[in-house]
Write an enzyme that holds these catalytic residues in place. Sequence first.
Site, mmCIF file in Angstrom:
data_model
loop_
_atom_site.group_PDB
_atom_site.id
_atom_site.type_symbol
_atom_site.label_atom_id
_atom_site.label_comp_id
_atom_site.label_asym_id
_atom_site.label_seq_id
_atom_site.Cartn_x
_atom_site.Cartn_y
_atom_site.Cartn_z
ATOM 1 N N GLU A 227 0.818 -1.223 0.000
ATOM 2 C CA GLU A 227 0.000 0.000 0.000
ATOM 3 C C GLU A 227 0.849 1.269 0.000
ATOM 4 O O GLU A 227 1.250 1.753 1.055
ATOM 5 C CB GLU A 227 -0.939 0.019 1.219
ATOM 6 C CG GLU A 227 -1.833 1.260 1.229
ATOM 7 C CD GLU A 227 -2.683 1.408 2.484
ATOM 8 O OE1 GLU A 227 -2.481 0.656 3.462
ATOM 9 O OE2 GLU A 227 -3.542 2.298 2.490
ATOM 10 N N LYS B 267 -2.703 -2.048 -2.968
ATOM 11 C CA LYS B 267 -3.733 -1.183 -2.387
ATOM 12 C C LYS B 267 -3.348 0.254 -2.686
ATOM 13 O O LYS B 267 -2.252 0.691 -2.329
ATOM 14 C CB LYS B 267 -3.831 -1.423 -0.883
ATOM 15 C CG LYS B 267 -4.815 -0.497 -0.173
ATOM 16 C CD LYS B 267 -5.205 -1.045 1.192
ATOM 17 C CE LYS B 267 -6.068 -0.072 1.957
ATOM 18 N NZ LYS B 267 -6.693 -0.687 3.127
HETATM 19 P P1 13P Z 1 -9.198 4.307 4.621
HETATM 20 O O1 13P Z 1 -10.101 3.590 3.656
HETATM 21 O O2 13P Z 1 -9.913 4.901 5.789
HETATM 22 O O3 13P Z 1 -8.285 5.269 3.918
HETATM 23 O O4 13P Z 1 -8.278 3.195 5.290
HETATM 24 C C1 13P Z 1 -7.726 2.224 4.516
HETATM 25 C C2 13P Z 1 -6.430 1.804 5.059
HETATM 26 O O5 13P Z 1 -6.224 0.658 5.348
HETATM 27 C C3 13P Z 1 -5.375 2.812 5.218
HETATM 28 O O6 13P Z 1 -4.169 2.159 5.459
#
Ligand code: 13P
Length: 341
Positions: A178, A220
């Site tokens: 991510e 992600k």
């Molecule tokens: P949000 O969808 O609230 O941005 O959170 C997702 C997430 O896992 C951030 O690391």
Amino acid sequence: MSLPTSLESTVAALLASGTGILAADESLPTIGKRFAALKIPSTEENRRGYREMLFTAPGLGASISGVILFDETMRQKTAGGASLPEVLAEHKIIPGIKVDSGTMALPGFAGEKITSGLDGLRERLGAYRELGARFTKWRAVISIGEQLPTAGALAANAHALALFAALSQEAGLVPIVEPEVLMDGSHSLARCEEIMTTTLKTVFATLIEQRVALETMLLKTGMVLPGHDCAEQAGMDEVAEATLRCLRRTVPAAVPGIVFLSGGQKDVAATERLNAICRKGGVPWSLSFSFGRALQDTALKTWEGLPANAASAQAALLHRAQCNALAVLGKYSADAENATA
Ligand code: 13P
């Protein structure tokens, strides 16, 4: 259900058609902030009760394939004595775990951050798998500014993401990589696309260099959006086009799936945009969601820390999960939004 045993079967289960991932992996400071906004004391018992309420929402497994947990949650039990990861598995939901330890200032790079948590990670991953985790998440944070991000900060973050991913795969855990490009600031949609393109290009070059198997990881990412403070907000179609163009240019077809974070978008807006992106289709990867706030906000506000509100809070979570599951299929509509869960 019995949990998947291989990386391939975990990926397939996480990407089951018409499902997505619930990010419930708020760290202690983050959940503290979310609770404080509603005057809910952030005690261990309240955090446990909140997560138990979410995970036991009846039928959640129909639209949620996996839940990302925080370390503390991995070891907590329901009032009935089952561990929270076990409860998820019973609901046909795969438990995952956030394994980074948050961000810190990157020395020498004013305004930029590096994610920590690689020390001792190999041992922790083994322990998490024993506790029932089948996938992991590591979040790098990229800020957009006039001169940001720098190539140095992107390289450092990409390297940490790649080591995390390789270690996860070694431990039999599917990594969710991510690199979150933040929505903070007044940058335009075009600038977000430019930075996200550079970021993903750097991340994938590094993942390949560090021998991460692209076939058994998930990406992600945020959607391509103008900054929160940008005067000119973008239309749905523009967002979908820019997001898909950016991903097509940077994400190898070997990657099985891309899951979107919500990143501070309002919950209904996140669903509408997810629907617009997924409807266009024509991409080599599965597309889905891994929302935190956009799935939980209404549920948390409804719950207020009171057991008496649990059933309505669960209904709110189920409704958002079902709307997002429809969006993944490009079938979300105002009627679906207005229907009660
Ligand atoms: P949000 O969808 O609230 O941005 O959170 C997702 C997430 O896992 C951030 O690391």
